[in-house]
Each structure stands twice: as structure tokens, then as C-alpha cells.
Design a protein around this motif. Sequence first.
Motif, PDB file in Angstrom:
ATOM      1  N   GLU A  49       0.840  -1.201   0.000  1.00  0.00           N
ATOM      2  CA  GLU A  49       0.000   0.000   0.000  1.00  0.00           C
ATOM      3  C   GLU A  49       0.873   1.248   0.000  1.00  0.00           C
ATOM      4  O   GLU A  49       1.801   1.374   0.798  1.00  0.00           O
ATOM      5  CB  GLU A  49      -0.923   0.006   1.223  1.00  0.00           C
ATOM      6  CG  GLU A  49      -1.828   1.241   1.243  1.00  0.00           C
ATOM      7  CD  GLU A  49      -2.814   1.260   2.396  1.00  0.00           C
ATOM      8  OE1 GLU A  49      -2.883   0.281   3.170  1.00  0.00           O
ATOM      9  OE2 GLU A  49      -3.523   2.274   2.521  1.00  0.00           O
ATOM     10  N   MET A  55      -6.905   0.240  -6.972  1.00  0.00           N
ATOM     11  CA  MET A  55      -7.293   1.610  -6.601  1.00  0.00           C
ATOM     12  C   MET A  55      -8.636   1.940  -7.232  1.00  0.00           C
ATOM     13  O   MET A  55      -9.007   1.400  -8.260  1.00  0.00           O
ATOM     14  CB  MET A  55      -6.212   2.618  -6.997  1.00  0.00           C
ATOM     15  CG  MET A  55      -5.843   2.629  -8.463  1.00  0.00           C
ATOM     16  SD  MET A  55      -4.430   3.739  -8.789  1.00  0.00           S
ATOM     17  CE  MET A  55      -4.508   3.809 -10.598  1.00  0.00           C
ATOM     18  N   ALA A 107     -10.303   5.647 -11.791  1.00  0.00           N
ATOM     19  CA  ALA A 107      -9.151   4.793 -11.462  1.00  0.00           C
ATOM     20  C   ALA A 107      -8.872   3.800 -12.588  1.00  0.00           C
ATOM     21  O   ALA A 107      -7.720   3.591 -12.966  1.00  0.00           O
ATOM     22  CB  ALA A 107      -9.407   4.052 -10.145  1.00  0.00           C
ATOM     23  N   ALA A 121      -5.996   1.199 -13.156  1.00  0.00           N
ATOM     24  CA  ALA A 121      -6.368   0.214 -12.126  1.00  0.00           C
ATOM     25  C   ALA A 121      -6.928  -1.044 -12.783  1.00  0.00           C
ATOM     26  O   ALA A 121      -7.629  -0.965 -13.801  1.00  0.00           O
ATOM     27  CB  ALA A 121      -7.420   0.803 -11.186  1.00  0.00           C
ATOM     28  N   ILE A 166      -5.092   4.484  -1.657  1.00  0.00           N
ATOM     29  CA  ILE A 166      -6.329   5.239  -1.408  1.00  0.00           C
ATOM     30  C   ILE A 166      -5.945   6.720  -1.448  1.00  0.00           C
ATOM     31  O   ILE A 166      -5.371   7.219  -0.486  1.00  0.00           O
ATOM     32  CB  ILE A 166      -6.929   4.908  -0.021  1.00  0.00           C
ATOM     33  CG1 ILE A 166      -7.088   3.398   0.164  1.00  0.00           C
ATOM     34  CG2 ILE A 166      -8.253   5.643   0.174  1.00  0.00           C
ATOM     35  CD1 ILE A 166      -7.522   2.992   1.569  1.00  0.00           C
ATOM     36  N   PHE A 208      -3.886   8.855  -9.170  1.00  0.00           N
ATOM     37  CA  PHE A 208      -4.060   7.566  -9.840  1.00  0.00           C
ATOM     38  C   PHE A 208      -2.989   7.377 -10.922  1.00  0.00           C
ATOM     39  O   PHE A 208      -2.419   6.289 -11.061  1.00  0.00           O
ATOM     40  CB  PHE A 208      -5.454   7.467 -10.481  1.00  0.00           C
ATOM     41  CG  PHE A 208      -6.592   7.235  -9.508  1.00  0.00           C
ATOM     42  CD1 PHE A 208      -6.383   6.558  -8.308  1.00  0.00           C
ATOM     43  CD2 PHE A 208      -7.879   7.678  -9.804  1.00  0.00           C
ATOM     44  CE1 PHE A 208      -7.433   6.335  -7.420  1.00  0.00           C
ATOM     45  CE2 PHE A 208      -8.934   7.454  -8.922  1.00  0.00           C
ATOM     46  CZ  PHE A 208      -8.704   6.789  -7.735  1.00  0.00           C
TER      47      PHE A 208
END
Length: 249
Positions: free
Chosen positions: A140, A217, A226, A231, A178, A192
Amino acid sequence: MIYMTEKLSSELEKRFADVEENLKVIRERMAEAAVRSGRKPGDITLLAATKTVPVEVINHSIELGVDHIGENRVQELTEKYDAYRLDRCELHFIGHLQKNKVKYLVGRVAMIQSVDSEKLAQEISRLSEKKNLSTDILVEVNIGKEENKSGVLPERLPELLEAVSSLPSIRVRGLMAIPPAGAPEAETMHYFSKMNEYFVDTKSKRMDNVAMDYLSMGMSADYALAIRAGANLVRIGTALYGPRNYGKN
Ligand SMILES: *Cc1c(COP(=O)(O)O)cnc(C)c1O
């Protein structure tokens, strides 16, 4: 469900219908964003974020085809664990994790998405090794460099990946983030895109034991954005299950 009152059962039925409708809308928006970013709808994984959602409702969404769910609190996951339909679905841990709680997750979850320190990774590897298994994780990243937020700072990501890659019983499968809540769309898109850069860059390094399969994400408010930024795993709660005080006053 045997002793359910009529009122409860009609509320549950209403909720089942809502989830079905919401899921359709989400799948459509996901597919559209996938195509807009040059990918196929099937390339993007939907993970249902199930905090506070009753297991009956979670299992209904699994029956509807949701095949990834994620909890963000260890205690809640533990309480619900035996009731999830995990024969048809992968369970991930997506919340902040303390070292002393790792023991409740190893061997139970398919992936821990929220690894942000070497110490935590070491503990996951140690307990996995003891159980003779290997645990998949995502690293993360605190992409907005927010204080009091989980995630490794972007500038420390290479060093953490390097350290984690040498652990015997852990496999890095990608990155998770996040971005700051409530930011304007352009700013969120910037975060992003930054994450996608780290993802692509790390992938090109071909580090041992570090596979960049998942870029996790995007949540209810910004999953289409995202996906457009790269993503391939989105974590969605509210847009699927309704607001989290659902059914209460
Ligand atoms: C709750 C949660 C989500 C989903 O948030 P929504 O805004 O309800 O879609 C995603 N990721 C994590 C880590 C969460 O805790």
C-alpha cells in the motif's frame, strides 16, 4: 434464516434487489472505463468492500457473481469468517493491519492488500512459513503523503519492495492506494496516474518475487476514473451495498 420474521425477510429481499441492480450499474461503468482505457471488461476485477454488510447480503452478491470480497477490520472478518461462501469467492484483507493481528489472517485470506512496512511483511512471512504456505500481498502506497494515513511513502517504495522481495513466504502481487478523500477530480486523477507510473516502472524492473499483477485503486466515488488511469482491481462498498448505516436510523 429459519427464524426470520416476515418484516426482516422483506427488508432483506429489498436489499437483495438493490444489490442486484447496483451490481449491474457498476459492471456497466467498469466495462465502459475498461474499453476507454484500451482493455477488456474481463481485465478488471471487482472486489466488494464488505465492512458492516451482513453476511446474508454478502453471500447474495457472491451468488450474483461477485468473486472477490474484502474486509478492513480483523475482528469483523473473524466474526463473519465461517459464514462467507468462500467456495466461490476470494477473501482479501484491505484495512490497516497491526503486526499482532497477522495471525488471524494468514491461511484465511487470499491476499493482504495493505502491507506498508518491512516489519509487517516479515511477520506475514514468518507466520506463513510456519504454516507451510505463502501469502500474496499488495504494497500500500500513501500516494497523497497524508499524515496519519497508512501506506508507504512513494519515495520509500523501492526500498520496501527490495526488502520484501527477499522474504521467503510472501509474494508481492502489486500495489494498492487510497488517494486523499474528497479531492477535485483532476487531483485524484493525478494520484491515480502517479500510482500507475510506479506500477509500470516496478513491473519493468522484474524483481525476484515481485509480480505487478494488480493495481488496486478506485472506490465508489472514483472507480471509473481509477480504471481509466490503469487500475485493474477496484474496491467498491457503498455503490454496491448502499450507505453503511443502511437499515438503521
Ligand atoms: C470501505 C473501503 C472501500 C470502499 O469504499 P466505498 O467508498 O464504500 O466504496 C475501499 N477500500 C477500503 C480499504 C475500504 O476500507
